[in-house]
Design a protein around this motif. Structure first.
Motif, PDB file in Angstrom:
ATOM      1  N   GLU A   1      22.309 -38.449 -43.547  1.00  0.00           N
ATOM      2  CA  GLU A   1      21.382 -38.092 -44.605  1.00  0.00           C
ATOM      3  C   GLU A   1      21.379 -36.591 -44.875  1.00  0.00           C
ATOM      4  O   GLU A   1      21.574 -35.795 -43.957  1.00  0.00           O
ATOM      5  CB  GLU A   1      19.974 -38.542 -44.217  1.00  0.00           C
ATOM      6  CG  GLU A   1      19.394 -37.886 -42.959  1.00  0.00           C
ATOM      7  CD  GLU A   1      19.792 -38.594 -41.665  1.00  0.00           C
ATOM      8  OE1 GLU A   1      20.820 -39.307 -41.674  1.00  0.00           O
ATOM      9  OE2 GLU A   1      19.092 -38.418 -40.660  1.00  0.00           O
TER      10      GLU A   1
ATOM     11  N   HIS B   1      15.980 -41.399 -46.592  1.00  0.00           N
ATOM     12  CA  HIS B   1      15.922 -40.213 -45.727  1.00  0.00           C
ATOM     13  C   HIS B   1      15.688 -38.923 -46.514  1.00  0.00           C
ATOM     14  O   HIS B   1      15.222 -37.935 -45.936  1.00  0.00           O
ATOM     15  CB  HIS B   1      17.241 -40.063 -44.960  1.00  0.00           C
ATOM     16  CG  HIS B   1      17.224 -40.649 -43.584  1.00  0.00           C
ATOM     17  ND1 HIS B   1      16.144 -40.550 -42.733  1.00  0.00           N
ATOM     18  CD2 HIS B   1      18.191 -41.314 -42.887  1.00  0.00           C
ATOM     19  CE1 HIS B   1      16.444 -41.132 -41.579  1.00  0.00           C
ATOM     20  NE2 HIS B   1      17.672 -41.616 -41.650  1.00  0.00           N
TER      21      HIS B   1
ATOM     22  N   HIS C   1      18.972 -46.929 -46.757  1.00  0.00           N
ATOM     23  CA  HIS C   1      18.550 -46.149 -45.588  1.00  0.00           C
ATOM     24  C   HIS C   1      18.756 -44.645 -45.825  1.00  0.00           C
ATOM     25  O   HIS C   1      17.816 -43.855 -45.711  1.00  0.00           O
ATOM     26  CB  HIS C   1      19.341 -46.626 -44.364  1.00  0.00           C
ATOM     27  CG  HIS C   1      18.994 -45.913 -43.096  1.00  0.00           C
ATOM     28  ND1 HIS C   1      18.230 -46.486 -42.104  1.00  0.00           N
ATOM     29  CD2 HIS C   1      19.304 -44.672 -42.643  1.00  0.00           C
ATOM     30  CE1 HIS C   1      18.085 -45.634 -41.109  1.00  0.00           C
ATOM     31  NE2 HIS C   1      18.733 -44.521 -41.403  1.00  0.00           N
ATOM     32  N   GLU C   2      19.983 -44.273 -46.178  1.00  0.00           N
ATOM     33  CA  GLU C   2      20.280 -42.838 -46.295  1.00  0.00           C
ATOM     34  C   GLU C   2      19.509 -42.201 -47.461  1.00  0.00           C
ATOM     35  O   GLU C   2      19.109 -41.043 -47.388  1.00  0.00           O
ATOM     36  CB  GLU C   2      21.784 -42.606 -46.455  1.00  0.00           C
ATOM     37  CG  GLU C   2      22.657 -43.173 -45.323  1.00  0.00           C
ATOM     38  CD  GLU C   2      22.274 -42.696 -43.929  1.00  0.00           C
ATOM     39  OE1 GLU C   2      21.555 -41.693 -43.807  1.00  0.00           O
ATOM     40  OE2 GLU C   2      22.686 -43.349 -42.948  1.00  0.00           O
TER      41      GLU C   2
ATOM     42  N   GLU D   1      13.505 -42.482 -38.154  1.00  0.00           N
ATOM     43  CA  GLU D   1      14.501 -43.534 -38.326  1.00  0.00           C
ATOM     44  C   GLU D   1      13.868 -44.920 -38.506  1.00  0.00           C
ATOM     45  O   GLU D   1      14.399 -45.747 -39.240  1.00  0.00           O
ATOM     46  CB  GLU D   1      15.472 -43.575 -37.135  1.00  0.00           C
ATOM     47  CG  GLU D   1      16.350 -42.341 -36.974  1.00  0.00           C
ATOM     48  CD  GLU D   1      17.360 -42.133 -38.108  1.00  0.00           C
ATOM     49  OE1 GLU D   1      17.384 -42.928 -39.058  1.00  0.00           O
ATOM     50  OE2 GLU D   1      18.118 -41.139 -38.032  1.00  0.00           O
TER      51      GLU D   1
ATOM     52  N   TYR E   1      15.112 -47.436 -34.180  1.00  0.00           N
ATOM     53  CA  TYR E   1      15.473 -47.889 -35.535  1.00  0.00           C
ATOM     54  C   TYR E   1      14.828 -49.254 -35.818  1.00  0.00           C
ATOM     55  O   TYR E   1      13.964 -49.379 -36.676  1.00  0.00           O
ATOM     56  CB  TYR E   1      16.993 -48.069 -35.657  1.00  0.00           C
ATOM     57  CG  TYR E   1      17.794 -46.805 -35.874  1.00  0.00           C
ATOM     58  CD1 TYR E   1      18.089 -46.365 -37.158  1.00  0.00           C
ATOM     59  CD2 TYR E   1      18.281 -46.078 -34.797  1.00  0.00           C
ATOM     60  CE1 TYR E   1      18.852 -45.232 -37.367  1.00  0.00           C
ATOM     61  CE2 TYR E   1      19.039 -44.941 -34.997  1.00  0.00           C
ATOM     62  CZ  TYR E   1      19.324 -44.517 -36.281  1.00  0.00           C
ATOM     63  OH  TYR E   1      20.078 -43.400 -36.478  1.00  0.00           O
TER      64      TYR E   1
HETATM   65 ZN   LIG Z   1      18.950 -42.711 -40.383  1.00  0.00          ZN
END
Ligand SMILES: [Zn+2]
Length: 591
Positions: A240, A273, A269-270, A303, A374
């Motif tokens: 990220e 971030h 996900h990224e 995370e 996570y």
């Molecule tokens: Zn991550």
């Protein structure tokens, strides 16, 4: 300082770097970035720095590596010298940052800086030379396109390291927004065919940008680029940044059904971030340079919440179906519920331990626990989401937390650090509740059971059937494994090697352990199908499954007294409660 990177040999896994650093006469220590943002660990690849030479006005200057801090290099700047020239090569391990047709240029691998300086206070003018015919993408702005070198605008060292480039011979750039703040996807791939995107994938990517904006209510970037690498030999990455992300998957990332589902989660996900991790960052991870150690006890937010949003956003934007979301949550819930390591260490310890978590082996991971902040984090945030929805009769949700915590006004990249108390306080602003105890019980205490209240209170039950789970199929496809975790209690490689066992289940009790290799099933040579068949035929009778196993140079036979058949996790609707999981993944921008 200036940084001139020659990437013409990138396909051979070597990139050449030259720096000029303003200096004063006297002792100087140069530092190679050690603690890498987003990796939360001292993972700077110092072993890949080779060919280091220091000089001034053409005269060599000797250096000595510090004998304790091996990322530091000491030298003595002679009288009259104001500019130090530094040259070295970055020799990456094959298939880590490059393939024959593409590469990721990570600036932290390609520079040293005066030790002790704040990375915001150093400005860098970078230049990049590409292999002939290759193109590039980066969040960095271009100052000029020289004859054979790209010149980037001067930025702080912090921003430079946060703005990697992707380069490659097969390149494609697609806008994801038509007005306002620019979002785009830039793709480099091993083949031109791999660049082909289905229309529904492109519309899903456009939707995910809308969904993220609707979720957070503001953006903390001037523009944003998904920097995608598609290669089975060096494509893989997930990192990220404020204004971009490195999203690397296999060559078939856009075409294979399972790989596309995996790609959608990576993108979600990224991208999340940019808000959760880059803009809002745990104070222990907001360090002033690349030398100060990071403290990672809040990674279940950094995370864990990102892992949750990385599943919610693809589902809201149509890149995932509702069923894909439920299959993913089922797989996570089952894995964590069957994690024997949860008997000895609390979730927070997997976060504090991050320096060893990422590289820790697959062997004994069920007992060891790896980076559970996570997935177990994602279960905790689902539970919080469902709790807010229930207590507010559906008027509020975790979206309201995100808007308060990560939203505000549109801004350029900035870091707003937070503490555990800030998380508790913002949750309380959304819905008054004893959030401190809620989080402490799930994060800081040892829990024999996984926090699956979000699923059960959200109107669903975790069940096991003989039908394969989509998320587990993705994981098996990616790591070339066969997952019998919930039946025999063993995770195998496709060749029969034992990757891991669950110490509470039958395979371990019969004698199997990581490192062994199954060579026969019921007297016949190993194949995956044979083991599936053995499970099916053992179900209605009492004869054990007999496995021939290699342990080093010795052969053993183990009898597994197992008659439960195949078992894979799924979610089944519980009609006694409202379906809040479907409410969680309802589109916000498409109301
Ligand atoms: Zn991550």
């Amino acid at each position: 300082m200036t940084l001139s990177v020659d990437a013409t040999d990138a396909a051979r896994n070597i990139v050449h770097s030259k720096l000029t650093i303003p200096v004063r006469p006297g002792p100087l220590t140069l530092f190679y970035p050690k603690w890498i943002p987003g990796e939360h660990s001292p993972t700077g690849p110092i072993n890949d720095l080779i060919g280091l030479k220091l000089s001034a006005a053409g005269k060599p200057i000797p250096w000595q590596r510090d004998d304790v801090e091996m990322f530091a290099f000491h030298c003595e700047i002679p009288p009259g010298v104001t500019t130090l020239d530094v040259a070295f090569d970055d020799a990456s391990q094959p298939e880590t940052t490059a393939s024959a047709k593409l590469a990721r240029i990570k600036w932290n691998r390609l520079l040293v800086y005066p030790r002790g300086m704040n990375s915001d206070a150093i400005s860098v003018k970078a230049a990049l030379k590409l292999p002939a015919g290759w193109q590039f993408a980066s969040a960095l702005s271009i100052a000029g396109d020289g004859k054979d070198e790209l010149q980037f605008k001067e930025v702080s060292l912090t921003e430079l390291v946060d703005s990697p480039a992707i380069i490659g011979g097969n390149f494609r750039k697609l806008p994801l927004t038509s007005s306002g703040i620019m979002n785009e996807i830039d793709i480099v791939a091993d083949t031109p065919q791999a660049l082909e995107l289905k229309p529904e994938t492109l519309s899903g990517l456009r939707a995910i940008v809308q969904e993220a904006h609707a979720l957070f209510g503001a953006r903390h970037y001037r523009s944003y680029k998904f920097l995608v690498t598609l290669s089975d030999h060096g494509g893989s990455e997930g990192l990220e940044h404020h204004e971009s992300s490195e999203d690397g998957v296999g060559e078939k990332g856009f075409s294979d059904e399972l790989e596309l589902l995996d790609f959608a989660e990576l993108i979600g996900h990224e991208y999340a971030h940019s808000w959760n991790g880059k803009y809002r960052r745990p104070s222990g991870l907001a360090t002033p340079d690349f030398e100060q150690p990071m403290r990672a006890e809040l990674l279940w937010v950094y995370e864990g919440l990102t892992q949750y949003l990385g599943k919610v956003l693809p589902a809201r934007s149509g890149l995932w179906r509702a069923e894909d979301f439920r299959e993913a949550m089922a797989a996570v819930a089952a894995e964590l519920e069957n994690q024997s390591g949860r008997q000895w260490r609390p979730l927070v310890d997997t976060a504090v331990d991050v320096q060893f978590g990422y590289p820790s082996p697959r062997a004994w991971m069920n007992y060891r626990r790896r980076v559970d902040y996570y997935d177990e984090g994602s279960l905790i945030w689902l539970e919080a989401d469902v709790l807010i929805r229930t207590r507010s009769n559906g008027k509020l949700s975790l979206d309201d937390f995100c808007r308060r915590f990560h939203g505000g006004q549109d801004t350029a990249p900035m870091v707003k650090p937070y503490t555990f108390d800030d998380v508790v306080n913002t949750l309380n602003e959304v819905t008054p509740y004893d959030w401190r105890s809620f989080l402490n019980a799930r994060v800081n205490a040892i829990n024999p059971h996984a926090p699956i209240g979000g699923i059960t209170n959200g109107g669903w039950k975790l069940v096991y059937t003989d039908k394969p789970n989509t998320e587990i199929r993705i994981a098996d496809h990616t790591r070339k494994s066969v997952d019998f975790s919930f039946s025999l209690g063993v995770l195998l490689k496709e060749d029969g090697s034992v990757m891991d066992v669950n110490p509470d289940l039958v395979a371990f009790k019969a004698g199997l352990a990581p490192g062994m290799k199954i060579v026969s099933v019921n007297g016949r040579a190993w194949s995956i199908d044979l083991l599936h068949e053995a499970l099916a035929s053992a179900k209605p009778n009492s004869a054990p499954i007999v496995l021939g196993v290699e342990n080093g140079s010795f052969n053993e036979t183990y009898k597994l007294d197992y008659h439960g058949g195949e078992r894979y996790p799924h979610l089944e609707r519980d009609e006694s409660k409202p379906d809040l999981l479907s409410a969680v993944i309802k589109s916000l921008s498409n109301k």
